[in-house]
Scaffold this motif. Structure first.
Motif, short mmCIF file in Angstrom:
data_model
loop_
_atom_site.label_atom_id
_atom_site.label_comp_id
_atom_site.label_asym_id
_atom_site.label_seq_id
_atom_site.Cartn_x
_atom_site.Cartn_y
_atom_site.Cartn_z
N LEU A 162 0.80 -1.14 -0.13
CA LEU A 162 -0.13 -0.01 0.12
C LEU A 162 1.05 1.15 -0.01
CD1 LEU A 162 -2.89 0.95 0.41
CD2 LEU A 162 -2.59 0.88 2.79
N LEU A 163 1.86 1.46 0.75
CA LEU A 163 2.85 2.52 0.91
C LEU A 163 3.54 2.78 -0.18
CD1 LEU A 163 3.72 2.52 4.81
CD2 LEU A 163 2.00 3.83 3.76
N MET A 164 4.19 1.66 -0.84
CA MET A 164 4.91 1.56 -1.99
C MET A 164 4.26 2.44 -3.16
SD MET A 164 8.05 1.49 -3.18
CE MET A 164 9.00 0.60 -2.32
N PHE A 165 2.83 1.62 -3.37
CA PHE A 165 1.89 2.08 -4.47
C PHE A 165 1.71 3.69 -4.30
CE2 PHE A 165 -2.55 2.73 -5.87
CZ PHE A 165 -2.45 2.45 -7.07
N ILE A 166 1.08 4.21 -3.20
CA ILE A 166 1.03 5.46 -2.82
C ILE A 166 2.18 6.29 -2.94
CG2 ILE A 166 0.44 7.17 -1.36
CD1 ILE A 166 -1.24 5.07 0.29
N SER A 167 3.30 5.84 -2.88
CA SER A 167 4.72 6.39 -3.09
C SER A 167 5.21 6.85 -4.39
CB SER A 167 6.06 5.63 -2.41
OG SER A 167 6.99 5.98 -2.88
N ILE A 168 4.73 5.44 -5.09
CA ILE A 168 5.09 5.73 -6.75
C ILE A 168 4.15 6.73 -7.37
CG2 ILE A 168 4.72 4.59 -8.80
CD1 ILE A 168 5.48 1.81 -7.12
N ILE A 169 2.79 6.83 -7.14
CA ILE A 169 1.77 7.75 -7.52
C ILE A 169 2.08 9.26 -6.98
CG2 ILE A 169 -0.50 8.73 -7.28
CD1 ILE A 169 -1.46 5.56 -6.96
N LEU A 170 2.47 9.43 -5.88
CA LEU A 170 3.04 10.83 -5.26
C LEU A 170 3.94 11.27 -6.25
CD1 LEU A 170 2.42 10.67 -1.46
CD2 LEU A 170 1.30 11.99 -3.02
N PHE A 171 5.10 10.21 -6.38
CA PHE A 171 6.30 10.63 -7.29
C PHE A 171 6.05 11.21 -8.72
CE2 PHE A 171 10.03 9.62 -9.82
CZ PHE A 171 10.85 10.51 -9.38
N LEU A 172 4.96 10.54 -9.08
CA LEU A 172 4.66 10.89 -10.47
C LEU A 172 3.97 12.28 -10.51
CD1 LEU A 172 3.35 7.36 -11.58
CD2 LEU A 172 5.20 8.51 -12.57
N PHE A 173 3.01 12.48 -9.45
CA PHE A 173 2.54 13.75 -9.27
C PHE A 173 3.58 14.98 -9.09
CE2 PHE A 173 -1.70 11.61 -8.57
CZ PHE A 173 -2.62 12.44 -9.33
#
Length: 577
Positions: free
Chosen positions: A13-24
């Protein structure tokens, strides 16, 4: 299996949110976007409680890094804390810790920052005392009470912000930078940042916080608790640039960097050496921030988070295999028995030193070159370069003790690289420690800095690093034979090794004398005069008088008859004469 599934879910969960935030964050950085969101929680008549969030490339990128490191740490904890019966509680505490940091990062409002700020303080106390023993409790109290000074300063800053229309400081930074009230707020925020980021004279809590489990240390020392003060001052950097506090902060952070680097060369506890290296790097970030280079401080904050988390995770794997021994003198030859862990450990150490083309090189080299190009006094310039040399010095000393030579501990230790869950967690950060610095430098500095230096000044950083590494090798060889020969040398080692006697001043000194005074008051008043004049003496007198009364009561007939006879005798004598 239930415990393991919680770790897996948390990691994914945290890794998935981290990748999304990085793209944003990439989108926000390329398009130069800032989103300011207001969420009206409750409205009563004309009063509203509003929660504000600030999303820009900086907050999104920092959140991405925090979540990425915390996801890896949670995955790593699955094996490291596998023997713990309360691993669910541990994971939930780590999760609360990360959420407090998230709230602090995205808040442009002092009230909502305080929620995250205090959340970090309270949860860090719970994590430091996680292994319940006297050392942990003392370390937890020291951590909590040192941070309370900053919390009080933060509350005072909130009260001073009542001079303005709202607590959203971001509206007033540019327009009110010359205002007296805003300068008071700035001073209080600097004090809060100094306590949370453990600058002199609040440094003694940082090595003490090593009583926490190693996964917590990896999280705290890379991207959460200690970086909160730096991040807050990055947000207040407009005010800091115009305030006299920047000069004071430059001196104090430079001394912190110097003190931590010097102290790490005399330390034998593996985790404490890495903790002191964190303190040194925090001093570097704080000093470059006080000179006005906000982007550089943030750049080093992110690159440092990557290799410092890896360094702690490698240290945890080594401690795990060494039957929980942290003394580097008992290590040696680990590169033979634990090749992959040793490789990760050495990569993280070289990144910390500023080895060319690893993560730490891009930020440290740029910081030192910008310092060389700036108008700065000789003392601060000396602190920058000498502290960088000390960083390489204690890193090579650590490698010398742990990797070279023969194993010095018991022969029954089962040293191996077979903890695959821990190793997988370390692999993610290994890749980031190698490529993260270059990636961030390309993203954050798309227009290159124009750094104009002479030939010798350009090579100064490399020369200092090489000289520091050679000094570390010499100290490792010489210290065993010469440092403990006489009392004077012992005092020097004790002075440098105990962070310039700072724990004695800020901890033992503050606690010791009130306790001694309390003991004197207790003996002379509670157990002395108040006992003599009060309860004890009263009790003794009552017993004495009750004995007399009891004597009268038990002999009342005899006394009555004796008095009767005396009365008769007196009457007889009166009639005679």
């Amino acid at each position: 299996m239930k415990n393991l599934s919680i770790c897996n879910i948390g990691f994914v969960l945290l890794m998935f949110i981290s990748i999304i935030l990085f793209l944003f964050s990439l989108i926000f950085l390329l398009k130069d976007l800032i989103f300011f969101l207001e969420w009206e929680i409750i409205s009563l008549n004309s009063s509203m409680i509003i929660m504000t969030f600030l999303f820009d490339w900086m907050s999104l990128l920092f959140m991405s890094f925090v979540l990425m490191i915390s996801s890896v740490v949670i995955y790593y904890s699955k094996e490291y804390m596998s023997g713990d019966l309360n691993i669910n509680r541990f994971i939930m505490l780590v999760f609360m810790f990360v959420m407090s940091m998230m709230l602090l990062i995205i808040s442009p409002n002092l009230i909502s920052i305080l929620l995250g700020w205090d959340g970090l303080g309270l949860v860090s106390y719970c994590l430091v005392i996680y292994f319940q023993n006297v050392k942990s409790f003392n370390a937890g109290m020291l951590t909590a009470l040192s941070n309370r000074i900053g919390d009080v300063a933060f509350l005072l800053a909130i009260s001073w912000m009542l001079n303005y229309g709202s607590w959203s400081y971001i509206f007033y930074l540019e327009f009110m930078k010359n205002d007296f009230e805003m300068n008071i707020v700035m001073m209080l925020i600097v004090l809060a940042g100094m306590t949370k980021s453990a600058q002199i004279p609040f440094s003694s809590w940082l090595p003490a916080a090593m009583a926490a489990p190693t996964p917590v240390s990896a999280l705290v020392h890379s991207s959460t608790l200690v970086t909160a003060g730096i991040y807050l001052l990055i947000r207040f950097n407009i005010l800091l640039s115009y305030s006299f506090m920047s000069q004071l902060l430059l001196v104090l952070s430079g001394l912190t960097m110097f003190m931590a680097g010097l102290g790490a060369n005399f330390e034998y506890d593996l985790k404490k050496i890495i903790a002191l290296s964190t303190l040194s790097q925090l001093g570097l970030m704080m000093s470059i921030l006080s000179m006005g280079f906000m982007k550089l401080a943030f750049f080093h904050l992110l690159t440092h988070a990557l290799f410092k988390a890896l360094l702690f995770m490698c240290a945890g794997a080594i401690i795990h295999n060494m039957n929980n021994s942290q003394d580097i003198r008992l290590m040696g030859g680990l590169s033979i028995y634990m090749p992959f862990t040793s490789s990760c450990f050495n990569v993280a150490n070289l990144a910390l030193c500023g080895m060319p083309f690893l993560a730490g090189f891009y930020s440290k080299d740029m910081i030192l070159e910008v310092v060389s190009m700036s108008y700065i006094n000789l003392f601060s310039y000396f602190l920058y370069y000498f502290s960088t040399g000390l960083t390489v010095c204690y890193s090579f000393r650590l490698i010398y003790y742990s990797m070279i030579g023969e194993l010095n501990c018991g022969s029954l230790n089962m040293l191996s690289d077979e903890g695959w869950i821990m190793l997988r967690g370390m692999m993610v950060l290994l890749v980031m420690s190698i490529f993260g610095g270059s990636m961030l430098s390309w993203l954050m500095f798309n227009t290159p800095y124009m750094i104009c230096l002479s030939y010798f000044m350009k090579f100064m950083t490399l020369f200092v690093c090489l000289f520091g590494g050679f000094s570390g090798y010499l100290i490792s060889n010489i210290s065993l034979f010469y440092f403990n020969k006489s009392l004077n040398n012992y005092l020097i080692v004790n002075y440098f090794g105990s962070m310039w006697f700072m724990p004695y001043i800020s901890t033992y000194g503050i606690v010791n004398y009130p306790l001694m005074l309390g003991n004197i008051v207790y003996k002379s008043f509670d157990q002395g005069w108040s006992e003599f004049l009060g309860s004890q003496n009263l009790y003794n007198n009552l017993i004495k008088y009750s004995h007399i009364f009891f004597l009268f009561c038990s002999n009342n007939l005899k006394i009555y008859l004796m008095l009767f006879i005396m009365w008769i005798v007196m009457l007889f004598l009166l009639f005679l004469f």
